[in-house]
Design a protein around this motif. Structure first.
Motif, PDB file in Angstrom:
ATOM      1  N   ASN A   1       0.844  -1.184   0.000  1.00  0.00           N
ATOM      2  CA  ASN A   1       0.000   0.000   0.000  1.00  0.00           C
ATOM      3  C   ASN A   1       0.885   1.242   0.000  1.00  0.00           C
ATOM      4  N   ILE A   2       0.371   2.348  -0.499  1.00  0.00           N
ATOM      5  CA  ILE A   2       1.139   3.588  -0.572  1.00  0.00           C
ATOM      6  C   ILE A   2       0.378   4.702   0.147  1.00  0.00           C
ATOM      7  N   GLU A   3       1.107   5.420   1.018  1.00  0.00           N
ATOM      8  CA  GLU A   3       0.554   6.616   1.654  1.00  0.00           C
ATOM      9  C   GLU A   3       1.647   7.673   1.681  1.00  0.00           C
ATOM     10  N   GLU A   4       1.287   8.891   2.071  1.00  0.00           N
ATOM     11  CA  GLU A   4       2.259   9.978   2.123  1.00  0.00           C
ATOM     12  C   GLU A   4       2.316  10.577   3.522  1.00  0.00           C
ATOM     13  N   GLN A   5       3.532  11.017   3.902  1.00  0.00           N
ATOM     14  CA  GLN A   5       3.745  11.752   5.141  1.00  0.00           C
ATOM     15  C   GLN A   5       4.905  12.723   4.935  1.00  0.00           C
ATOM     16  N   PRO A   6       4.974  13.790   5.723  1.00  0.00           N
ATOM     17  CA  PRO A   6       6.132  14.691   5.645  1.00  0.00           C
ATOM     18  C   PRO A   6       7.411  13.955   6.018  1.00  0.00           C
ATOM     19  N   VAL A   7       8.531  14.458   5.538  1.00  0.00           N
ATOM     20  CA  VAL A   7       9.804  13.785   5.763  1.00  0.00           C
ATOM     21  C   VAL A   7      10.123  13.666   7.250  1.00  0.00           C
ATOM     22  N   ALA A   8       9.802  14.686   8.043  1.00  0.00           N
ATOM     23  CA  ALA A   8      10.097  14.627   9.474  1.00  0.00           C
ATOM     24  C   ALA A   8       9.353  13.471  10.127  1.00  0.00           C
ATOM     25  N   SER A   9       8.118  13.254   9.703  1.00  0.00           N
ATOM     26  CA  SER A   9       7.326  12.156  10.259  1.00  0.00           C
ATOM     27  C   SER A   9       7.896  10.812   9.843  1.00  0.00           C
ATOM     28  N   ILE A  10       8.405  10.740   8.615  1.00  0.00           N
ATOM     29  CA  ILE A  10       8.987   9.482   8.135  1.00  0.00           C
ATOM     30  C   ILE A  10      10.260   9.160   8.906  1.00  0.00           C
ATOM     31  N   LEU A  11      11.146  10.133   9.063  1.00  0.00           N
ATOM     32  CA  LEU A  11      12.377   9.885   9.805  1.00  0.00           C
ATOM     33  C   LEU A  11      12.068   9.504  11.243  1.00  0.00           C
ATOM     34  N   SER A  12      11.100  10.183  11.830  1.00  0.00           N
ATOM     35  CA  SER A  12      10.702   9.874  13.199  1.00  0.00           C
ATOM     36  C   SER A  12      10.075   8.479  13.281  1.00  0.00           C
ATOM     37  N   GLY A  13       9.233   8.149  12.295  1.00  0.00           N
ATOM     38  CA  GLY A  13       8.563   6.860  12.287  1.00  0.00           C
ATOM     39  C   GLY A  13       9.516   5.688  12.164  1.00  0.00           C
ATOM     40  N   PHE A  14      10.569   5.856  11.393  1.00  0.00           N
ATOM     41  CA  PHE A  14      11.572   4.795  11.314  1.00  0.00           C
ATOM     42  C   PHE A  14      12.360   4.709  12.622  1.00  0.00           C
ATOM     43  N   GLY A  15      12.583   5.865  13.245  1.00  0.00           N
ATOM     44  CA  GLY A  15      13.313   5.854  14.503  1.00  0.00           C
ATOM     45  C   GLY A  15      12.581   5.102  15.595  1.00  0.00           C
ATOM     46  N   THR A  16      11.265   5.263  15.644  1.00  0.00           N
ATOM     47  CA  THR A  16      10.463   4.566  16.647  1.00  0.00           C
ATOM     48  C   THR A  16      10.110   3.148  16.231  1.00  0.00           C
ATOM     49  N   GLY A  17      10.341   2.827  14.971  1.00  0.00           N
ATOM     50  CA  GLY A  17      10.017   1.487  14.483  1.00  0.00           C
ATOM     51  C   GLY A  17       8.586   1.318  14.036  1.00  0.00           C
ATOM     52  N   ASP A  18       7.840   2.420  13.950  1.00  0.00           N
ATOM     53  CA  ASP A  18       6.421   2.337  13.579  1.00  0.00           C
ATOM     54  C   ASP A  18       6.217   2.136  12.077  1.00  0.00           C
ATOM     55  N   LEU A  19       7.051   2.764  11.253  1.00  0.00           N
ATOM     56  CA  LEU A  19       6.873   2.655   9.806  1.00  0.00           C
ATOM     57  C   LEU A  19       7.373   1.309   9.289  1.00  0.00           C
ATOM     58  N   GLU A  20       6.764   0.889   8.177  1.00  0.00           N
ATOM     59  CA  GLU A  20       7.161  -0.381   7.573  1.00  0.00           C
ATOM     60  C   GLU A  20       8.127  -0.186   6.410  1.00  0.00           C
ATOM     61  N   ALA A  21       7.892   0.823   5.584  1.00  0.00           N
ATOM     62  CA  ALA A  21       8.732   1.018   4.407  1.00  0.00           C
ATOM     63  C   ALA A  21       8.578   2.444   3.901  1.00  0.00           C
ATOM     64  N   SER A  22       9.505   2.856   3.055  1.00  0.00           N
ATOM     65  CA  SER A  22       9.434   4.154   2.398  1.00  0.00           C
ATOM     66  C   SER A  22      10.297   4.066   1.150  1.00  0.00           C
ATOM     67  N   ILE A  23      10.497   5.200   0.481  1.00  0.00           N
ATOM     68  CA  ILE A  23      11.440   5.278  -0.630  1.00  0.00           C
ATOM     69  C   ILE A  23      12.044   6.675  -0.637  1.00  0.00           C
ATOM     70  N   PHE A  24      13.361   6.729  -0.592  1.00  0.00           N
ATOM     71  CA  PHE A  24      14.094   7.991  -0.669  1.00  0.00           C
ATOM     72  C   PHE A  24      15.563   7.671  -0.919  1.00  0.00           C
ATOM     73  N   ASN A  25      16.389   8.696  -0.997  1.00  0.00           N
ATOM     74  CA  ASN A  25      17.826   8.522  -1.228  1.00  0.00           C
ATOM     75  C   ASN A  25      18.579   8.633   0.095  1.00  0.00           C
ATOM     76  N   TRP A  26      19.553   7.735   0.292  1.00  0.00           N
ATOM     77  CA  TRP A  26      20.382   7.802   1.493  1.00  0.00           C
ATOM     78  C   TRP A  26      21.699   7.092   1.210  1.00  0.00           C
ATOM     79  N   THR A  27      22.748   7.519   1.896  1.00  0.00           N
ATOM     80  CA  THR A  27      24.035   6.852   1.725  1.00  0.00           C
ATOM     81  C   THR A  27      24.220   5.756   2.765  1.00  0.00           C
ATOM     82  N   TYR A  28      24.569   4.586   2.294  1.00  0.00           N
ATOM     83  CA  TYR A  28      24.936   3.459   3.150  1.00  0.00           C
ATOM     84  C   TYR A  28      26.431   3.216   2.952  1.00  0.00           C
ATOM     85  N   GLY A  29      27.199   4.252   3.302  1.00  0.00           N
ATOM     86  CA  GLY A  29      28.611   4.293   2.955  1.00  0.00           C
ATOM     87  C   GLY A  29      28.759   5.079   1.670  1.00  0.00           C
TER      88      GLY A  29
END
Length: 614
Positions: A484-512
């Motif tokens: 399923n696809i939904e939208e949230q502001p970036v701050a909410s997404i970063l916070s949601g991953f930090g708390t473990g509430d979010l399941e998935a997203s899509i964006f750019n990030w460096t893993y090294g």
């Protein structure tokens, strides 16, 4: 490599697909083969393997040897660039060299020769999301960084050519054992409130990041810190518990915090009330609308030519493109659509700066969620998603498909010989069914009461990545996985991953890959603040620690080769592609560099730019 080669590769006109060979040749310019810190600490010299630059689309292709990043005045390391496929590096004695002035005046690309800088005017750039914080520790998103980087300075910085430049430190030296760093600071540098920057601020900044109580996003960059001594206001002596090959590049480039202010307001208060030493100071901050900076008259490297520097939040790519064409905006800090990029590259009203990106365009997946905890499911997803279609159709070939966490732009460390996942829906189905994931209600697969259904939360207004999410959604549905696809502001997404509430997203990030350094502790190590996937692997943790303990380039290369192989086996996140980063600037902006290899560096130079019509 000569300037003509840089210009030829960076200004080469693309009208079709960006082949893997072309991407790799462009990536040579990223100077990411041996991180500067490695060269400083290893004291090694001589040639590295001269691999043939004949990369193909096959995952087993051997990458070319990229140029060794050099260090400008302020350190004891030197390097000479040979050609596209060969580089030599030599580290000198552990004595500080006399610092010269940083390279502040880039060669112009957007102005006629002989133009004289003018003072005044407003430079407007556009971002694709709100700026939720102006604290340096929250500057991971590019739209945040380009503002934070103009409010603050680090002791040193990595410039547009991946060379280290002295900034707040006029020089530095590193002990032979790589344990002690001595920074000699510029004197008389004011913060925006008039207080002088001193070694106490260095001590405070480093210790704040190293303190577990701070819960700093970038805290892993400081885990080797033992102590910071301040023998006088203009000398900071940093001692590590052990040599750390990534410390100089990742920790010492950190933007300095003012002890007198940050210690009072804390991280949360500082997010909207920053006081740095940078060329601009905060005038107005409306996170979801606009952030406005004004020139700092007393900036120690000289007052900016531009009076006002502002970033507006415009999520829609098409609207950003229109704003560029009407002159409402001078630049889009977040890339436009591939179609708009290709069109505006050919428009004489604009200047295009281009470089291969090192950030992974990916779907982070919360490995702690039942539907996403099984690596077989994650492997099947990679088989099921047509990533080639995303690269060729959605990005018009201005990208290269990812094979693991590191970009092929990180030439020296890139490992192509990893587990491969070509587009193969039948293989995805077979893998799922062999492991007990069978069709259930509505055709959605189930196993032991767990339904293969999850939600991908896209950044509000990010149509570019939403398009990829919709392709993935359709492809996964074909093999019985519901996304399923939904939208949230970036701050909410970063916070949601930090708390473990979010399941998935899509964006750019460096893993090294940041600044050409392969260290990925902040995003792959268990419990790391930006380990969005909540991935945990004891072997990975050991490798990541080992990767910064050794300073031997070949040993580090082998370690990060294993890191990439484990990522490709475990698939903690769905790695999709690495973009070619394209920045479109209005030609009225003068003083732009002719070429770049470090994609965000032009924004650190804004104080040197001027406006033709000011």
């Amino acid at each position: 490599m000569g300037n003509s080669s840089l210009e030829r590769l960076n200004h080469e006109h693309l009208t079709g697909n960006l082949t893997r060979r072309t991407f790799l040749r462009r990536s040579v310019l990223a100077a990411a083969a041996l991180p500067t810190a490695t060269m400083l600490l290893a004291a090694c010299g001589g040639d590295d393997d001269d691999d043939d630059d004949d990369a193909s689309n096959e995952p087993a292709a051997t990458p070319t040897q990229a140029s060794v990043p050099t260090v400008a005045s302020g350190s004891q390391a030197t390097a000479t660039e040979a050609d596209e496929d060969e580089a030599t590096g030599e580290a000198g004695e552990s004595e500080a060299t006399e610092a010269e002035e940083p390279t502040e005046e880039p060669t112009e690309a957007s102005s006629d020769g002989g133009d004289t800088p003018k003072q005044g005017g407003t430079l407007t750039i556009q971002g694709n999301q709100e700026i939720a914080s102006l604290h340096p520790d929250d500057a991971g998103p590019t739209v945040h960084w380009v503002m934070v980087a103009n409010l603050h300075d680090g002791l040193i910085e990595v410039d547009k050519d991946y060379q280290l430049q002295p900034i707040l430190a006029e020089s530095w030296e590193i002990s032979d054992d790589g344990i002690t760093y001595t920074f000699n600071l510029n004197q008389g540098v004011p913060f925006h409130d008039g207080e002088e920057f001193t070694s106490d601020d260095v001590k405070y900044t480093f210790e704040w990041y190293a303190d577990p109580e701070s819960a700093a996003v970038n805290g892993n960059n400081f885990v080797s810190l033992d102590a910071v001594e301040t023998p006088d206001p203009y000398t900071a002596v940093v001692t590590l518990t052990q040599s750390d090959a990534a410390f100089l590049v990742l920790a010492c480039t950190t933007f300095m915090l003012p002890e007198h202010h940050h210690s009072v307001v804390g991280k949360e208060g500082y997010a909207g009330d920053p006081i740095g030493t940078g060329p601009f100071k905060l005038k107005e901050w409306s996170p979801a609308e606009v952030t406005i900076l004004e020139a700092f008259d007393d900036y120690f490297r000289g007052r900016p030519n531009i009076d006002i520097y502002q970033e507006t939040n415009v999520p829609e790519e098409s609207v950003r493109a229109i704003a560029l064409e009407t002159g409402e905006s001078d630049n889009s800090v977040w890339p436009l659509t591939a179609e708009d990029n290709l069109r505006l590259i050919d428009d004489d009203n604009f200047v295009a700066l281009r470089a291969p990106a090192l950030s992974n365009n990916h779907f982070p997946l919360n490995n702690e969620k039942p539907a996403l905890a099984d690596k077989v499911v994650r492997q099947a997803m990679l088989y099921a998603i047509d990533r080639d279609r995303m690269v060729n159709d959605l990005e018009k070939g201005l990208a290269v498909k990812a094979t693991s966490n590191l970009s092929p732009g990180l030439q020296f460390y890139y490992e192509p010989n990893v587990k491969d996942y070509p587009y193969d829906p039948e293989q995805a189905v077979a893998l799922l069914e062999e492991n007990g994931w069978m069709p259930g209600d509505g055709g959605i697969r189930e196993k032991d009461g767990v339904r293969l259904s999850f939600t991908c939360t896209v950044i509000t207004g990010d149509q570019r990545n939403r398009g990829k999410a919709e392709v993935a959604q359709a492809d996964l549905a074909e093999v019985g996985i519901e996304m399923n696809i939904e939208e949230q502001p970036v701050a909410s997404i970063l916070s949601g991953f930090g708390t473990g509430d979010l399941e998935a997203s899509i964006f750019n990030w460096t893993y090294g890959g940041s600044f050409g350094e392969p260290d990925a502790r902040t995003s792959l190590k268990s419990g790391a603040a930006r380990n969005f996937s909540h991935y945990s692997n004891a072997e990975m943790d050991e490798l990541l620690d080992a990767g910064v303990k050794t300073t031997d380039p070949d040993e580090r290369r082998e370690i990060y080769s294993q890191v990439q192989k484990i990522v490709a086996e475990d698939v903690p996140f769905l790695y999709i592609m690495f973009w070619e980063w394209i920045e479109i600037w209005n030609k009225r902006v003068k003083g732009l560099p002719e070429s770049i290899v470090n994609t965000t560096a032009p924004y650190r130079l804004i104080y040197t730019y001027w406006l033709e019509d000011a």
